[in-house]
Design an enzyme around this catalytic site. Structure first.
Site, PDB file in Angstrom:
ATOM      1  N   GLY A 190      -7.759  34.341  27.920  1.00 58.57           N
ATOM      2  CA  GLY A 190      -8.768  34.671  26.914  1.00 58.57           C
ATOM      3  C   GLY A 190      -8.418  36.031  26.318  1.00 58.57           C
ATOM      4  N   THR A 191      -8.952  36.395  25.140  1.00 57.83           N
ATOM      5  CA  THR A 191      -8.471  37.635  24.520  1.00 57.83           C
ATOM      6  C   THR A 191      -9.467  38.687  24.041  1.00 57.83           C
ATOM      7  OG1 THR A 191      -7.515  35.971  23.112  1.00 57.83           O
ATOM      8  CG2 THR A 191      -6.041  37.559  24.012  1.00 57.83           C
ATOM      9  N   THR A 192      -9.894  38.720  22.772  1.00 64.11           N
ATOM     10  CA  THR A 192     -10.751  39.858  22.391  1.00 64.11           C
ATOM     11  C   THR A 192     -12.241  39.504  22.364  1.00 64.11           C
ATOM     12  OG1 THR A 192      -8.992  40.795  21.091  1.00 64.11           O
ATOM     13  CG2 THR A 192     -11.185  41.642  20.653  1.00 64.11           C
TER      14      THR A 192
ATOM     15  N   SER B 132      -7.062  41.685  25.488  1.00 64.30           N
ATOM     16  CA  SER B 132      -5.805  42.283  25.029  1.00 64.30           C
ATOM     17  C   SER B 132      -5.967  43.013  23.698  1.00 64.30           C
ATOM     18  CB  SER B 132      -4.732  41.196  24.918  1.00 64.30           C
ATOM     19  OG  SER B 132      -5.189  40.174  24.059  1.00 64.30           O
TER      20      SER B 132
ATOM     21  N   ALA C 207      -2.297  37.852  20.555  1.00 64.79           N
ATOM     22  CA  ALA C 207      -3.054  36.912  21.391  1.00 64.79           C
ATOM     23  C   ALA C 207      -4.499  36.761  20.939  1.00 64.79           C
ATOM     24  CB  ALA C 207      -3.014  37.375  22.836  1.00 64.79           C
TER      25      ALA C 207
END
Lengths: 257, 289
Positions: B51-53, B187, B226
């Protein structure tokens, strides 16, 4: 050396049943009925915090009469079972029928094998996707399951209450009419119970995922005032009708809490 | 299945996770044979979806939470429509960054845990109680985290007793920190955080707060491979939700797409200014900071 007296199994079971029945009859009764919007559960209960009616799962409610600690323990076991089952499989797979069978098995087991039977009668109710698909399971102290699809009464004087309900019952009645009839059936001719003496909860088809909602005192008062008075909030924006709708909204919030 | 019955001195109480452990089906307990606590020396034998932001911003009526929709496995895009912002219960939400599989499972158990507590006890946990519950779950994932399956949630909710929005952040060891105004994780979290830091004001309106989150996600997607930006072709937009006294409410997709449209217009205008008139560099929007 003392010899234990021989007691015939028939006598032994009868004694246990009499004991359970006598103690259950001492408690205050409870009545549940279906209405157009779902299932209504109504009981005489002056306590605001020790509930007889509560939520088990999305579309399932639990109610108990008799010894509080015993039916509360059953309630918690039911929540644990339903949440575990919903986690392991899916939320749709949790249903009242299988839960009622589990309760029946457990209560029957206690009745036959333990010294003291459970002094409780319980109700497992499920609201269906459409009117006419609601289910009420009434489970007795010895594990007997009674399946109802209109109404059921638990606790002392349940026969008298049932016959009063049978006279008043109309299919497709609304919440207000169902509540008025239920309260009259609970109180009989001589007693007229007020909102502060009642514990009322509904399984509402239109309430989203979690159908269970407690109906708070202010809303009970409006509903008990009958269709003439409760017709007002729909049309009028101001006045007592407006205040009543506000109370209803507040009721929704606390039911979540 | 049989009816779960426990003796009074051995009762799990309102703890759903403990109930799962007793039933032997808790996914937060490492499977037998694995050695928790041993850092992964070699890389994993497979690429893991991450998973990212995600971000949360406090505003006048409560909190706005937002998260992008992309999940990556190595350099490949694993999913385009992942939901990273979830309701935890009626008045709180949880957003996730980290290994997607364990993170989604943690969210699911967390939601059940809050509901289970509410049903067994007859009343909901306090907001701080919920935040602490999540902290314990992150901590019990530490063994998995050491092997590369890190899960870092972001928790926000409306505190009904104090009548304000609150935001909690976590580290992989279960450390719990309360943020006063905003936070972003994942990230692209650093880029999102910078954007929010520059745009944050006290007592923002709902519209401004949603706009700020959307801008932060745009900037994160701009800098971090990402993190997914708005996908206009497939009409996939980041998840945005508000949590106020009325409860957790998803922001409608049309509103999110409009907010993105306005971010894009501001940025395009700034870009055109720079190319056309070399004499007006000041007019470049703050989004280019």
């Amino acid at each position: 050396m003392t010899m234990p007296f021989y007691v015939a199994p028939e006598q032994f079971m009868k004694d246990k049943a009499d004991f359970a029945r006598k103690n259950i009859a001492r408690g205050r009764p409870l009545v549940a009925t279906v209405y157009t919007g779902g299932v209504l559960i109504c009981s005489e209960n002056p306590s605001r915090s020790l509930h007889k009616v509560s939520e088990i799962y999305d579309r399932i409610a639990f109610a108990g009469v008799g010894k509080y600690n015993e039916f509360d323990q059953l309630r918690v076991s039911g929540v644990q079972h339903a949440d575990l089952k919903g986690y392991q499989f899916s939320r749709e797979d949790v249903d009242a029928r299988s839960l009622a069978n589990l309760y029946a098995r457990y209560m029957g087991n206690v009745f036959t094998h333990e010294m003291k039977p459970l002094e409780v009668e319980i109700l497992v109710a499920e609201v269906g996707p459409q009117p006419g698909e609601d289910q009420l399971f009434h489970i007795l102290y010895d594990g007997t399951v009674v399946d109802e699809d209109r109404f059921t009464a638990l606790g002392g004087e349940s026969d008298a209450i049932s016959s009063r309900m049978a006279k008043a019952f109309r299919p497709e009645w609304d919440l207000s009419a169902a509540l008025v009839a239920s309260v009259e059936a609970l109180g009989g001719q001589e007693r007229r119970m007020g909102a502060h003496e009642l514990e009322v909860a509904v399984l509402e088809r239109s309430n989203g995922r979690r159908a269970f909602r407690r109906v708070l005192e202010a809303e009970v008062e409006v509903l008990l005032a009958g269709p003439e008075a409760s017709g007002a909030p729909d049309g009028a924006t101001g006045g007592p009708g407006g205040a009543a709708t506000d109370e209803t909204a507040a009721g929704d919030g606390t039911a979540e809490a | 299945m049989s009816l779960p019955t426990f003796s009074p001195d051995d009762h799990p109480g309102p703890d759903f996770h403990e109930l799962l452990r007793r039933a032997g089906i808790s996914p937060l307990v490492p499977p037998a044979g694995s050695r928790p606590g041993t850092p992964a020396t070699a890389s994993l034998p497979f690429e893991l979806a991450h998973g990212t932001t995600i971000c949360a911003v406090r505003y006048r009526d409560g909190v706005v939470m937002a998260g992008d929709r992309r999940a990556t496995a190595g350099s490949a895009i694993a999913h385009r429509t992942m939901e990273k912002v979830h309701p935890a219960d009626s008045h709180s939400g949880v957003a996730i960054a980290g290994a997607a599989g364990p993170a989604m499972e943690m969210v699911r158990i967390f939601q059940l845990q809050l509901e289970h507590y509410e049903k067994v006890e007859g009343q909901a946990l306090s907001l701080e109680g919920k935040a602490n519950q999540l902290s314990q779950m992150v901590r019990s994932n530490l063994g998995m985290a050491m092997q590369g399956f890190v899960v870092v949630p972001l928790f926000a909710g409306y505190d009904l007793r104090r009548a304000r929005g609150r935001i909690y952040t976590y580290d992989p060891t279960g450390g719990r920190y309360e943020e006063t105004d905003y936070h972003a994780d994942g990230s692209g979290g650093r880029d999102a955080r910078t954007t929010i830091k520059l745009g944050f004001r006290e007592q923002m309106s709902r519209e401004d707060a949603v706009q700020l989150c959307v801008r932060a996600l745009w900037q994160a997607a701009d800098e971090d491979s990402a993190t997914g930006g708005p996908d206009v072709v497939r009409r996939i937009y980041p998840t945005v939700a508000t949590i106020t006294a009325e409860g957790f409410r998803p922001v409608p997709e049309t509103e999110v797409s409009e907010a993105f449209q306005s971010v894009i217009e501001t940025l395009t205008a700034a870009e055109v200014h720079q190319v056309e008139g070399e004499g007006a560099p000041e007019s470049a929007g703050s989004d280019r900071s």
